[in-house]
Design an enzyme around this catalytic site. Sequence first.
Site, PDB file in Angstrom:
ATOM      1  N   HIS A  64       0.879  -1.158   0.205  1.00 25.55           N
ATOM      2  CA  HIS A  64       0.313   0.029  -0.179  1.00 25.55           C
ATOM      3  C   HIS A  64       0.818   1.190  -0.062  1.00 25.55           C
ATOM      4  O   HIS A  64       1.869   1.293   0.642  1.00 25.55           O
ATOM      5  CB  HIS A  64      -0.967   0.077   1.214  1.00 25.55           C
ATOM      6  N   ASP A 170      -6.796  -5.908  -1.005  1.00 25.79           N
ATOM      7  CA  ASP A 170      -5.185  -6.419  -1.385  1.00 25.79           C
ATOM      8  C   ASP A 170      -5.319  -7.257  -2.750  1.00 25.79           C
ATOM      9  O   ASP A 170      -4.490  -7.343  -3.617  1.00 25.79           O
ATOM     10  CB  ASP A 170      -4.266  -7.008  -0.439  1.00 25.79           C
TER      11      ASP A 170
END
Length: 185
Positions: A64, A170
């Site tokens: 991220h 994700d």
Amino acid sequence: MIFEGAHTKLEGVTITTRQQAGDQRGSFSRLFCADQLGALGWQGAVVQTNLSRNMEAGTLRGLHLQFAPHAEMKFVQVIEGRVLDVAVDLRAGSKTYGQHIAVELSAENQQGLLIPKGCAHGFQLLSEKATLIYHHSAAYQPDAEGGVRFDDPELNIAWPLPARNLSARDLSLPSLARFGGGVRI
Ligand SMILES: Cc1cn([C@H]2C[C@H](O)[C@@H](COP(=O)(O)OP(=O)(O)O[C@H]3O[C@H](C)C(=O)[C@H](O)[C@H]3O)O2)c(=O)[nH]c1=O
């Protein structure tokens, strides 16, 4: 010296080692120090500090980052257990674009990772439980969140264990190829 630092092949990504003062009562260590971390590359105030608790070996979070104008520096440390911590260079024009560094952070080795703007971050648990503390130089902005797939072959990250407990977010992250050549910070 409370924090020692080792620079890495990724500009601005620094592996820190926290010094700990111990005596018969136990120990004391500093989790953040603007002067010493500033000398190792930290820029700006600590705007947010987060706690990430994780419950199963193999658990993987990432990769991220936040996009400008909410791009952030992160300082990641482990206070329980062990993780493989990874930073990926996604800065447009960087000579190490798409490259990563991976380092074991643990409560025992007292190591941390300073991650500059434009680099994605992720980790995998190497122990059954692991707790991480993050200091951030910018506030959480969900709309500015992005990242790349942890298992993108182009990144070639050697995660030690089969990935577990991945979030839907994700699993939906793009590959590096779809990332469009990098972020401007
Ligand atoms: C990051 C963040 C999340 N949240 C909320 C949003 C969700 O309701 C919940 C879990 O969020 P998320 O699933 O995005 O958490 P992680 O997957 O651990 O994300 C973090 O993991 C990777 C490895 C990172 O480097 C970042 O610090 C961060 O992106 O906490 C907040 O309220 N504030 C925050 O700063």
